[in-house]
Design an enzyme around this catalytic site. Structure first.
Site, PDB file in Angstrom:
ATOM      1  N   ALA A   6       0.732  -1.301   0.078  1.00  0.00           N
ATOM      2  CA  ALA A   6       0.078   0.123  -0.083  1.00  0.00           C
ATOM      3  C   ALA A   6       0.835   1.304  -0.005  1.00  0.00           C
ATOM      4  CB  ALA A   6      -0.953  -0.132   1.200  1.00  0.00           C
ATOM      5  N   SER A   7       0.357   2.427  -0.663  1.00  0.00           N
ATOM      6  CA  SER A   7       1.136   3.551  -0.602  1.00  0.00           C
ATOM      7  C   SER A   7       1.538   4.270   0.613  1.00  0.00           C
ATOM      8  CB  SER A   7       0.565   4.577  -1.603  1.00  0.00           C
ATOM      9  OG  SER A   7       0.352   3.947  -2.991  1.00  0.00           O
ATOM     10  N   THR A   8       0.696   4.124   1.649  1.00  0.00           N
ATOM     11  CA  THR A   8       1.120   5.039   2.653  1.00  0.00           C
ATOM     12  C   THR A   8       0.823   4.072   3.897  1.00  0.00           C
ATOM     13  OG1 THR A   8      -1.361   5.821   2.977  1.00  0.00           O
ATOM     14  CG2 THR A   8       0.194   6.901   1.573  1.00  0.00           C
ATOM     15  N   GLN A  36      -3.056   3.636   4.797  1.00  0.00           N
ATOM     16  CA  GLN A  36      -3.743   2.345   3.985  1.00  0.00           C
ATOM     17  C   GLN A  36      -3.237   0.706   4.248  1.00  0.00           C
ATOM     18  OE1 GLN A  36      -2.228   3.589  -0.005  1.00  0.00           O
ATOM     19  NE2 GLN A  36      -4.002   4.788  -0.306  1.00  0.00           N
ATOM     20  N   ASP A  51       2.204  10.869   0.008  1.00  0.00           N
ATOM     21  CA  ASP A  51       1.996   9.504  -0.560  1.00  0.00           C
ATOM     22  C   ASP A  51       2.615   8.230  -0.335  1.00  0.00           C
ATOM     23  OD1 ASP A  51      -0.635  10.197  -1.397  1.00  0.00           O
ATOM     24  OD2 ASP A  51      -0.407  10.360  -3.634  1.00  0.00           O
TER      25      ASP A  51
END
Length: 212
Positions: A10-12, A15, A177
């Site tokens: 996941a990007s962050t 998430q 992000d």
């Protein structure tokens, strides 16, 4: 049977990188297989330097399967970085299986037909390239819309100073992000805390669901 290594991304930090784990487990179970190793991280797919992805590659043996939910979990990379990643995978003879690429599913099973396997590998390499390009375009389109949304939100606040620096705003959004803290973003970009706050507020406004 091939050794299956699953990659979750996941990007962050906000998430859930493990969101797709159940889907990958179900995919393997339906084929009488088992995921033998899991690699999970919160990093941008536009970034080549991902510790868990490269730990997977370093751990892998020839013929191992790299299992992902979607190709964009593996790559939102530029063309040059995607070619570099493919070279690492090819050097270890790792087969990529993605749930959104049905032609890759047969790679999760051992094959005794070398000719058929070579043909499937060639088709999958081509389709992986196509999906990787689509994923990168989606990433760049979202960054552009994000910068435009920030500029619009700034203008609507009757901003009377110099015009907003869209490139800087986009870079701030990208770093956020990637999971970078506000303090690190400020140090990296030279932006003020209020500027970072405006970027965050504008992004929230842009992604908020419409009413009515």
């Amino acid at each position: 049977m091939p050794f299956i290594r699953a990659y979750l991304r996941a990007s962050t930090e906000e998430q859930d990188a493990t969101r797709a784990r159940a889907d990958l487990e179900a995919f393997a179970a339906e084929r009488g297989l088992e995921v033998a190793a899991w690699y999970t991280e919160n990093e941008s797919g536009a970034k080549l330097d991902r510790p868990e992805l490269f730990r997977l590659i370093n751990d892998a043996r020839p013929g191992d399967v790299l299992l992902v939910e979607q190709v964009d979990r593996l790559s939102r990379l530029t063309q040059a970085d995607w070619e570099a990643l493919k070279a690492h995978l090819a050097a270890k003879r790792i087969r990529v299986v993605a749930l959104d690429l049905p032609t890759s599913w047969d790679a999760a099973r051992a094959s005794t037909d070398d000719t058929t396997q070579a043909l499937l590998d060639a088709v999958n390499r081509m389709l992986l390239d196509v999906l990787a390009v689509v994923a990168r375009k989606d990433y760049e389109d979202r960054r552009r819309r994000q910068a435009q949304g920030i500029a619009k939100a700034t203008a609507e606040r009757r901003f009377k100073g110099k015009q907003p620096d869209l490139e800087r705003y986009s870079r701030i959004a990208t770093l956020l992000d990637m999971g970078m803290s506000w303090a690190d973003v400020i140090a990296t970009t030279g932006a003020s805390r209020s500027t970072v706050a405006r970027v965050v507020a504008a992004r929230r406004a842009e992604t908020a669901p419409s009413v009515g």
